[in-house]
Design a protein around this motif. Structure first.
Motif, PDB file in Angstrom:
ATOM      1  N   CYS A  12       0.851  -1.187   0.000  1.00 14.64           N
ATOM      2  CA  CYS A  12       0.000   0.000   0.000  1.00 14.64           C
ATOM      3  C   CYS A  12       0.888   1.239   0.000  1.00 14.64           C
ATOM      4  N   GLY A  13       0.290   2.399   0.201  1.00 12.93           N
ATOM      5  CA  GLY A  13       1.067   3.634   0.176  1.00 12.93           C
ATOM      6  C   GLY A  13       2.063   3.755   1.298  1.00 12.93           C
ATOM      7  N   PHE A  14       1.885   3.008   2.404  1.00 15.24           N
ATOM      8  CA  PHE A  14       2.833   3.053   3.513  1.00 15.24           C
ATOM      9  C   PHE A  14       3.998   2.088   3.307  1.00 15.24           C
ATOM     10  N   CYS A  15       3.847   1.152   2.385  1.00 14.80           N
ATOM     11  CA  CYS A  15       4.892   0.141   2.163  1.00 14.80           C
ATOM     12  C   CYS A  15       5.807   0.491   1.001  1.00 14.80           C
ATOM     13  N   ILE A  16       5.616   1.630   0.377  1.00 11.02           N
ATOM     14  CA  ILE A  16       6.424   2.017  -0.769  1.00 11.02           C
ATOM     15  C   ILE A  16       7.030   3.385  -0.491  1.00 11.02           C
ATOM     16  N   CYS A  17       8.101   3.681  -1.186  1.00 10.27           N
ATOM     17  CA  CYS A  17       8.728   4.995  -1.101  1.00 10.27           C
ATOM     18  C   CYS A  17       8.583   5.685  -2.452  1.00 10.27           C
ATOM     19  N   SER A  73       8.238   7.896  -9.423  1.00 14.00           N
ATOM     20  CA  SER A  73       8.338   6.443  -9.468  1.00 14.00           C
ATOM     21  C   SER A  73       8.200   5.915  -8.053  1.00 14.00           C
ATOM     22  N   GLN A  74       7.520   4.799  -7.927  1.00 13.61           N
ATOM     23  CA  GLN A  74       7.265   4.216  -6.617  1.00 13.61           C
ATOM     24  C   GLN A  74       8.047   2.915  -6.492  1.00 13.61           C
ATOM     25  N   ARG A  75       8.715   2.771  -5.369  1.00 11.42           N
ATOM     26  CA  ARG A  75       9.637   1.661  -5.159  1.00 11.42           C
ATOM     27  C   ARG A  75       9.248   0.900  -3.902  1.00 11.42           C
ATOM     28  N   CYS A  76       9.379  -0.418  -3.953  1.00 12.51           N
ATOM     29  CA  CYS A  76       9.089  -1.267  -2.806  1.00 12.51           C
ATOM     30  C   CYS A  76      10.154  -1.038  -1.736  1.00 12.51           C
ATOM     31  N   ARG A  77       9.722  -0.867  -0.507  1.00 10.94           N
ATOM     32  CA  ARG A  77      10.663  -0.588   0.579  1.00 10.94           C
ATOM     33  C   ARG A  77      11.518  -1.794   0.935  1.00 10.94           C
ATOM     34  N   GLN A  78      10.996  -2.988   0.697  1.00  8.74           N
ATOM     35  CA  GLN A  78      11.702  -4.173   1.159  1.00  8.74           C
ATOM     36  C   GLN A  78      12.743  -4.651   0.145  1.00  8.74           C
TER      37      GLN A  78
END
Length: 482
Positions: free
Chosen positions: A36-41, A270-275
């Motif tokens: 979701c929006g909290f899990c991506i940067c 661009s949206q990137r996965c935090r993990q």
């Protein structure tokens, strides 16, 4: 997609515990989890104007204060202003002694106009311009020099703090140094600040401060003219709070002093996965177009659940629920409905240690994963309504855009499956509400999906890999009735 503007009746549980609609979720094809929006940067790639589609780098946008120099918004209704052309006869200039004005050709001039509220730049006395764009006068803030001095001063302080931080990290041990305090940053002590404001230098007596504020308010009231309260105020000539806050540098109080507002720039991000640090969405850089690659959104990789109809939920009564499942992928999908408590917990595998990882850890360059302990949590799922899941595995065909125009729907002999068409499937499920369910409270049913997903990442792999994934869905069924 008409359901983008409809209420969120169906929500998916993110890997961090948040419950969001499928349109607000993303799917990472590398770690195979819903984000979701909290899990991506979010990363800003470039800036552009949404009206004229002019691209500009971040450095240029910073100099222009993140505003377009050729597009303006209406200060009255905040719609985009349009440029209107008009023909103007040149006037006679007494200094030049030219008396043959009538022989000159009319000159084309431009002004700004709003098609929504009919506001024009002529209403506030802005002269017409000979060019359509780029020639409009810019208002200069009277405190611009003071702002520039403060910016330079605090930039120097930030650079000094950064240098002290780097020196501390290099020494590898704590040394008491000369830290910058708040009074060093502002250059004022508490007593000096109170004296400059006209307040008592000592803050031991709060009554003195209260008396000072009361005396100031009394003086302001005494300075008002005698006929102040008897004056009539025309509210049409006074600006509203949104109009004032739209231009915080001036905040005009009268409508006749409003000025066009430069249109704020939008960003390509661009949206990137935090993990796993892989891109989820990335904009395309085609000149003259603003497009985004959205193939990694959740509704392109996760089975979509929609409500067809449902019966009224009553305590202790079994009711029917009609759902539609859709396979958005280009591969065949196996789906099974299970209870939320049957979803297994996925254990993250630790990466094998090597020399590079140990070197990064020693240099404090390892990725900061402290966000997981703050964001991730287990969701609180309601348990008052239970879905009687059938012990069946449903097969959904791959997505076929050409099959959308077919009117033939296949009917199965199973009582659970109502109809089947292309990659869509309609199910009839049974809901059982708890006898202790309170009347008037929201009726929310929870069901978990076990589905197969074919991963084609990385593209260099010759053999695609099939995975068994799980997702939990909450379904809003109104309120519990009697």
């Amino acid at each position: 997609m008409a359901y983008l503007v409809q209420p969120d009746y169906v929500k998916y549980v993110c890997s961090c515990g948040q419950m969001k609609p499928i349109t607000n979720l993303y799917f990472c094809r590398h770690c195979l989890k819903i984000r979701c929006g909290f899990c991506i940067c979010h990363e800003v790639d470039s800036h552009y104007c949404a009206n004229c589609l002019e691209n500009m780098p971040s450095s240029e946008a910073r100099l222009k204060k993140n505003r377009c120099s050729s597009c303006f918004d209406c200060p009255s209704c905040f719609h985009t202003l349009s440029t209107r052309a008009t023909m103007v006869q040149p006037r006679q200039d007494p200094a030049s002694g030219d008396a043959k004005v009538e022989n000159k050709q009319p000159k084309k001039m431009y002004y700004l106009s709003c098609f929504n509220c009919r506001w024009t730049s002529r209403d506030v006395g802005i002269p017409d311009q000979p060019v359509a764009s780029g020639g409009w006068p810019e208002r200069v803030n009277p405190f611009a020099n003071r702002f520039a001095q403060l910016m330079e001063y605090y930039k120097a302080i930030a650079q000094q703090e950064k240098q002290e931080k780097l020196d501390k990290e290099r020494k590898k041990f704590a040394i008491r140094g000369n830290y910058i305090t708040l009074t060093d940053k502002t250059g004022l002590t508490g007593a000096m600040a109170r004296n400059r404001a006209g307040m008592p230098s000592s803050e031991s007596t709060s009554s003195a401060i209260a008396n000072f504020v009361l005396s100031q308010a009394t003086e302001e009231v005494e300075e008002l003219p005698d006929d102040y309260h008897s004056r009539e105020v025309n509210l049409k000539m006074i600006t509203t709070m949104p109009q004032r806050l739209a231009s915080p540098e001036w905040q005009a109080q009268q409508v006749s002093r409003l000025q066009p507002i430069a249109r704020p720039l939008s960003v390509k991000r661009s949206q990137r996965c935090r993990q796993c640090d892989h891109n989820l969405t990335k904009p395309e850089y085609n000149p003259g177009s603003i497009k985004f690659k959205i193939e990694l959104l959740a509704f392109y990789h996760v089975p979509e659940v929609k409500i067809i109809s449902y019966e009224t939920i009553k305590p202790g009564v079994t009711s029917a629920l009609l759902l539609k499942l859709t396979n958005p992928t280009a591969h065949e999908m196996q789906i099974q409905l299970i209870q939320p408590n049957e979803v297994p917990e996925i254990e993250e595998k630790e990466e094998p240690k090597n020399i590079e990882k140990s070197l990064e850890k020693s240099l404090n360059l390892e990725k900061d994963m402290s966000w997981k302990s703050v964001v991730e949590r287990k969701p609180t799922l309601p348990s008052a309504i239970k879905v009687n899941n059938p012990e069946l595995t449903f097969t959904l065909a791959q997505r076929d855009d050409a099959a959308e125009y077919d009117d033939d729907s296949h009917h199965d002999t199973n009582d659970i499956i109502l109809w089947r068409k292309s990659n869509k499937l309609a199910l009839r499920l049974q809901l059982t509400a708890d006898e202790n369910a309170k009347v008037g409270l929201p009726a929310v049913a929870v069901v978990a999906l076990q589905y197969t997903y074919r991963n084609t990442v990385p593209p260099t792999s010759t053999q695609p890999r099939d995975h068994t994934l799980y997702t939990t869905v909450t379904i809003d069924l109104g309120i519990v009735s009697q």
